[in-house]
Design a protein around this motif. Structure first.
Motif, short mmCIF file in Angstrom:
data_model
loop_
_atom_site.label_atom_id
_atom_site.label_comp_id
_atom_site.label_asym_id
_atom_site.label_seq_id
_atom_site.Cartn_x
_atom_site.Cartn_y
_atom_site.Cartn_z
N THR A 1 0.84 -1.19 0.00
CA THR A 1 0.00 0.00 0.00
C THR A 1 0.88 1.24 0.00
N TYR A 2 0.38 2.26 -0.66
CA TYR A 2 1.11 3.53 -0.76
C TYR A 2 0.11 4.66 -0.71
N GLU A 3 0.68 5.88 -0.52
CA GLU A 3 -0.19 7.06 -0.57
C GLU A 3 0.22 7.88 -1.79
N ILE A 4 -0.75 8.29 -2.58
CA ILE A 4 -0.44 9.06 -3.79
C ILE A 4 0.02 10.46 -3.39
N GLU A 5 1.22 10.81 -3.79
CA GLU A 5 1.76 12.11 -3.41
C GLU A 5 1.58 13.13 -4.51
N ARG A 6 1.54 12.63 -5.72
CA ARG A 6 1.52 13.55 -6.83
C ARG A 6 0.99 12.76 -8.01
N MET A 7 0.21 13.42 -8.84
CA MET A 7 -0.32 12.72 -10.00
C MET A 7 -0.57 13.71 -11.12
N GLY A 8 -0.77 13.19 -12.30
CA GLY A 8 -1.01 14.10 -13.42
C GLY A 8 -0.94 13.37 -14.74
N VAL A 9 -0.74 14.17 -15.79
CA VAL A 9 -0.70 13.62 -17.14
C VAL A 9 0.50 14.21 -17.87
N PHE A 10 0.82 13.59 -19.01
CA PHE A 10 1.87 14.12 -19.88
C PHE A 10 1.21 14.85 -21.04
N MET B 1 5.16 17.00 -18.14
CA MET B 1 4.50 16.46 -16.95
C MET B 1 3.62 17.56 -16.35
N THR B 2 2.32 17.33 -16.27
CA THR B 2 1.41 18.34 -15.77
C THR B 2 0.63 17.75 -14.61
N GLU B 3 0.70 18.39 -13.45
CA GLU B 3 0.03 17.82 -12.27
C GLU B 3 -1.47 18.05 -12.31
N ILE C 1 1.38 8.53 -11.49
CA ILE C 1 1.35 8.80 -10.06
C ILE C 1 2.75 8.62 -9.46
N ASN C 2 3.00 9.35 -8.38
CA ASN C 2 4.19 9.20 -7.55
C ASN C 2 3.70 8.81 -6.18
N ALA C 3 4.33 7.80 -5.56
CA ALA C 3 3.81 7.38 -4.26
C ALA C 3 4.88 6.83 -3.34
N SER C 4 6.05 7.49 -3.29
CA SER C 4 7.13 7.04 -2.41
C SER C 4 7.44 5.56 -2.59
N ILE C 5 7.39 5.10 -3.80
CA ILE C 5 7.75 3.70 -4.05
C ILE C 5 9.26 3.66 -4.21
#
Lengths: 600, 388
Positions: free
Chosen positions: A235-244, A248-250, A262-266
């Motif tokens: 399990t992770y928490e989504i820290e940042r997300m977006g599209v290209f 990269m656009t949040e 998504i970025n999630a401290s993986i």
């Protein structure tokens, strides 16, 4: 705010290498305003230097385009750019799974090619709607009607509505955008359902850490949301997300049909499994998506640092590269001649070359690659089975009951002018013909071939006998018992383990001769004569001699300009660093890859 | 010749030529308008003054005017420079003052003036003794002029040498032997004999690439090398350096400064120097474009584009490169001090084993490494091996 499903189109582009896929993608980005023209470089989506230089796509890329259609509505078009080369077929399969439709790009002057065929069948398997696009219609050699006919005959899809374009000049690009909106289906999904998203790809970014590419099927993905990878169980928490866009656009959220990151401290890419289902930790979906079959490396070779002192750097480099390329495998290996290195697994010969090049460029390493080998199954007399990735590990012949080698089924398309040469090549490579059919002036040849012949130089030779026109695709079918022997190469009477290989007995002598001839060309003359020999068991089957250097001296010294001479010496010293000392002989590192390209 | 002290040399580069030879990649420039020689002379003196301040207490053992074509200099220009050197440093009583000259009649007319200015040795760019090859090499003189120039030089200067180029297109060993024997008859006690090499960014390089200029391959070049050494050894002109042959005692002292890795200042467009200063050995290089060089000197007193402290490794490499070109080889003890390392004993032993180099003790009890005749002919490979 997520976009309503009927205003989203997800599509990929299927094309043979050189048929204009990346140029078309560039045009679509440009005409929908994804980038200012000053930001445009050619092949926008091919972000690696190697991709641009070789004109190929290695990693699947995605870009979100905003398009105002003729019906006055604004649509989100998610484009998944996919690799064209057979080595990267697995990248194609996951891209296709994330889309509902495909643009099939065919060069109107060349016609359908083997890889196109393989990819388009995958798209059909994924229930894609397919829009044929005929590119390069501005070329004098373009034959729109013939190619349409060919698409219908060979692929079996309707080509009457094919869009005629020239990606280079921009002709027909608006028609492509309209076709995407009107002819491709919107994605299905339920925003109110629990989150269900497909993990399409992941890679390591030096600044952001692990970036995960996702396709949302149901539900909403939000920043701060706790997510669960269903198969991996993490399990992770989504820290940042977006599209290209392609920048990269949040965004704050992604809804059904959306493709984004998504970025999630993986910590590691290895923690993300391609094809895994991502769901909400608190409100999970009932059933996971079917997922993908993991890829298996089929070609192995040893990678060694030219300078033994660089081994630790190589270890770090392969580790980092693996973060980005999960299809590449490695384990430590030691060689009598080359010292410490890694035995690495690849999807094919191009993948091997690209990994080697990336390691050298991105990590500033000088590497030696040994002869590629496939995975052999060795049945020992004691009943056990050995999976051999490295000819050096071959057990004593008296202990071997039987050796099995992998076979592939190859699909080759070629203009019929070159059919004779292509068939001869397949025959020379121990192939068995399965099928031969025609579509207009192009022949479709299906052959069963031993993979060890294919990794050797098949692709290069196919290109050469067909003047570049034949195309090729394959998949592994079976393991078959075979009369294989180990060919050893001796340089200055010492065996070079890194050059030993398993060869079919009937081919061993010719291969040995060809390698000796090649080494004679690539090993520079030394101050003494060097014999080069090929041996099977204890028997020498071929021999060449490199003559001693007779004259090598700079005549004129430029007054007091010692700097100039020193710079030349520096080059020589650097060249020597790229060589390996075998006994008293220095072998240039590219000798190891050159011997793979010999014709026999 | 005994392994003497390198000495302290002064090199002056004159960067102009009447025309550019198609094989030459030296820093030479053709100018259609007259050169203001007085202005150039002032600039050369200014740069010498700059270098002299950095090298106090030295005694000049050799001076060399190279180019380009220094025989396009007016004798007064040469005199101005020599007078300045005499004022800036102390000068050895037996100083060697060499000037490279073209054997054309116009240049030869200045010989007396050069002698009066203090030049005591000339080196003539004869290059060939047949008119067809002279033309092919882009030379402006013919054989008759060359013969006159050689005679005049021998009569005018205490010492003289001339250059020959071999391994020309279509040259046979027999042709070359005959031509070289003629050269020996004309020579005083020094000859420089260079193999034609195709240098990047020359007209010959373009022709070579286009397949229009065929030069002898490795075997033919080796045969020509062997013939050269045969003929000149028999004439008592021993190869004391790869391309330089002399009777004992007639070696060019200035070039020995380079090859013995001594100290030298270099002034003029594109000139190089090596200064042995308290902080270490410095490599200097001047701006190559003559006009830019002139402007720089006039505004700053020098036209240095490089003035780098050499690392131990670089110094070791340079000494190997230069020193092994001499048949006396390098002083191994000095090399170890300069480079701060020892030669890889395995590589050295290997080269000795293959008969490429030998390690000897000279009359001063110093260990020397020198190339054998077999090592000389593949010296680039030998040096690369030792330096690696």
């Amino acid at each position: 705010m997520t976009t309503s499903l009927d205003h989203i189109r997800n599509f990929s582009i299927i094309a043979h290498i050189d048929h204009g896929k990346s140029t078309l993608a560039d045009r679509l980005i440009q005409s929908t305003g994804g980038l200012e023209s000053r930001e445009m470089v050619e092949q926008v989506l091919d972000s690696m230097d190697i991709e641009r230089e070789r004109g190929i796509t290695i990693k699947a890329q995605t870009v979100r385009l905003t398009y105002k259609a003729k019906d006055g509505e604004t649509y989100i078009l998610n484009l998944m750019d996919t690799p064209g080369h057979v080595d990267f077929a697995y990248e194609v399969s996951r891209s296709l799974a994330a889309c509902e439709g495909s643009l099939l790009v065919v060069d109107a002057s060349q016609g359908v090619e083997a890889q196109t065929l393989a990819n388009v069948y995958q798209a059909i398997d994924n229930h894609h709607e397919i829009v044929p696009i005929l590119n390069k219609v501005d070329l004098p050699a373009a034959d729109v009607d013939r190619v349409k006919e060919q698409i219908e005959e060979v692929i079996g899809i309707d080509a009457s509505n094919a869009v005629a374009i020239s990606a280079k000049t921009g002709l027909g690009i608006p028609d492509v955008l309209e076709a995407i909106v009107t002819r491709l289906p919107p994605p299905k999904g339920d925003a109110a359902a629990p989150l269900k998203a497909m993990l399409v790809d992941s890679w390591y970014d030096a600044y952001l850490g692990v970036v995960v590419l996702v396709r949302v099927v149901d539900g909403i993905m939000k920043k701060g949301q706790k997510i669960r990878m269903m198969e991996a169980g993490a399990t992770y928490e989504i820290e940042r997300m977006g599209v290209f866009t392609p920048k990269m656009t949040e965004l704050a959220e992604l809804g059904p049909g959306d493709i984004g990151f998504i970025n999630a401290s993986i910590k590691e890419v290895a923690d993300t499994r391609v094809g895994d289902t991502i769901t909400d930790e608190r409100k999970p979906c009932a059933q996971a998506l079917p997922g993908f079959r993991p890829t298996q490396p089929v070609v192995f070779c040893g990678l060694f640092p030219v300078d033994a002192a660089d081994f630790e750097d190589l270890r770090t480099a392969v580790g980092k590269l693996r973060l980005n390329d999960a299809s590449f495998t490695y384990e430590m290996e030691t060689s009598a001649a080359l010292g410490f290195g890694f035995r690495c697994g690849f999807l094919g010969l191009l993948h091997l070359e690209i990994v080697q090049e990336r390691l050298e460029r991105e990590f500033n390493l000088d590497l030696i690659a040994t002869s590629p080998s496939v995975v052999y199954k060795i049945l020992l007399r004691d009943g056990s089975i050995l999976e051999m990735h490295n000819p050096v590990d071959m057990p004593d012949v008296t202990k071997i009951e039987e050796i099995e080698e992998p076979w592939i089924r190859a699909t080759i398309m070629t203009p019929d002018d070159y059919l004779g040469s292509v068939l001869k090549l397949c025959q020379d490579k121990r192939g068995t013909q399965v099928d031969l059919s025609y579509a207009g002036t192009r022949a479709l040849v299906v052959y069963d071939l031993p993979l060890n012949e294919v990794v050797f130089d098949f692709y290069d030779r196919l290109k050469s006998v067909s003047k570049g026109y034949a195309s090729f695709d394959y998949h592994i079918t079976d393991y078959v018992a075979s009369d294989l022997v180990r060919l050893q190469i001796l340089v200055n009477s010492e065996p070079v383990d890194a050059l030993s290989m398993l060869v079919h007995r009937t081919r061993a002598e010719a291969r040995g001769r060809a390698i000796c001839e090649k080494l004679k060309d690539v090993i520079p003359p030394h101050m003494f004569q060097i014999p080069i020999q090929a041996a099977i068991g204890g028997k020498i089957v071929a021999r060449e001699t490199i003559r001693a250097l007779r004259k090598d001296v700079t005549a004129k010294c430029y007054g007091g300009d010692a700097t100039r001479k020193r710079k030349l010496l520096d080059k020589q010293k650097a060249g020597k660093k790229r060589m390996r000392q075998f006994g008293k002989v220095e072998i240039p590192q590219d000798a190891f890859i050159q011997v793979l390209k010999v014709e026999s | 010749m005994s392994a003497g002290e390198p000495g302290f040399g002064v090199y002056i580069h004159w960067p102009f030529c009447a025309s550019k030879c198609p094989y030459c990649d030296f820093n030479s420039h053709v100018r259609l308008t007259p050169i203001d020689q007085a202005r150039y002379a002032r600039a050369l003196v200014a740069e010498l003054t700059h270098d002299a301040a950095r090298t106090p207490g030295r005694t000049v053992s050799s001076i060399f005017f190279g180019g380009g074509t220094p025989s396009l200099m007016e004798p007064e220009t040469v005199a101005t420079v020599l007078d300045a050197i005499g004022g800036l440093w102390s000068v050895d009583r037996n100083v060697e003052v060499s000037l490279e000259a073209n054997p054309s009649s116009v240049d030869a007319a200045r010989f007396t003036g050069y002698r009066a200015a203090g030049v005591n040795r000339v080196s003539l760019g004869v290059q060939a003794l047949n008119d067809r090859d002279l033309k092919r090499l882009g030379r402006l003189h013919d054989v008759a002029e060359a013969l006159d120039a050689i005679r005049l030089a021998r009569a005018t200067f205490p010492r003289m040498s001339f250059d020959m180029i071999y391994a020309r297109p279509d040259q046979t060993v027999a042709d070359w032997r005959a031509e070289l024997k003629t050269a020996v008859d004309l020579a005083a006690d020094h000859l420089s004999v260079y193999q034609l090499t195709i240098e990047e960014e020359t007209r010959f390089a373009d022709l070579h690439r286009a397949g229009k200029l065929i030069v002898p391959d490795m075997d033919a070049a080796a045969d020509l090398w062997d013939a050269t050494h045969d003929v000149l050894d028999a004439a008592g002109l021993r190869a004391y350096e790869i391309s330089n042959h002399a009777a004992p005692g007639a070696e060019c002292r200035h070039n020995l400064v380079y090859w013995r890795y001594g100290e030298y200042v270099g002034v003029g467009a594109g000139a190089h120097g090596r200064l042995a200063l308290a902080e270490g050995r410095r490599a200097t290089a001047d701006e190559k474009n003559p006009e830019a060089w002139l402007r720089a000197v006039e505004s700053r007193g020098h036209a240095r584009v490089a003035d780098d402290l050499l690392t131990f490794e670089e110094q070791g490499d340079e000494y190997l490169l230069m020193g092994l070109r001499l048949d006396e080889g390098i002083d191994l003890d000095r090399w170890e001090v300069i480079s701060g390392r020892v030669l890889d004993p395995a590589r050295l032993a290997d080269l000795v084993h293959h008969g490429m180099v030998e390690v000897v003790i000279d009359e001063n009890g110093r260990r020397r490494v020198r190339a054998t005749p077999g090592g000389f002919v593949v010296l680039d490979a030998v040096v690369a091996d030792l330096a690696a």
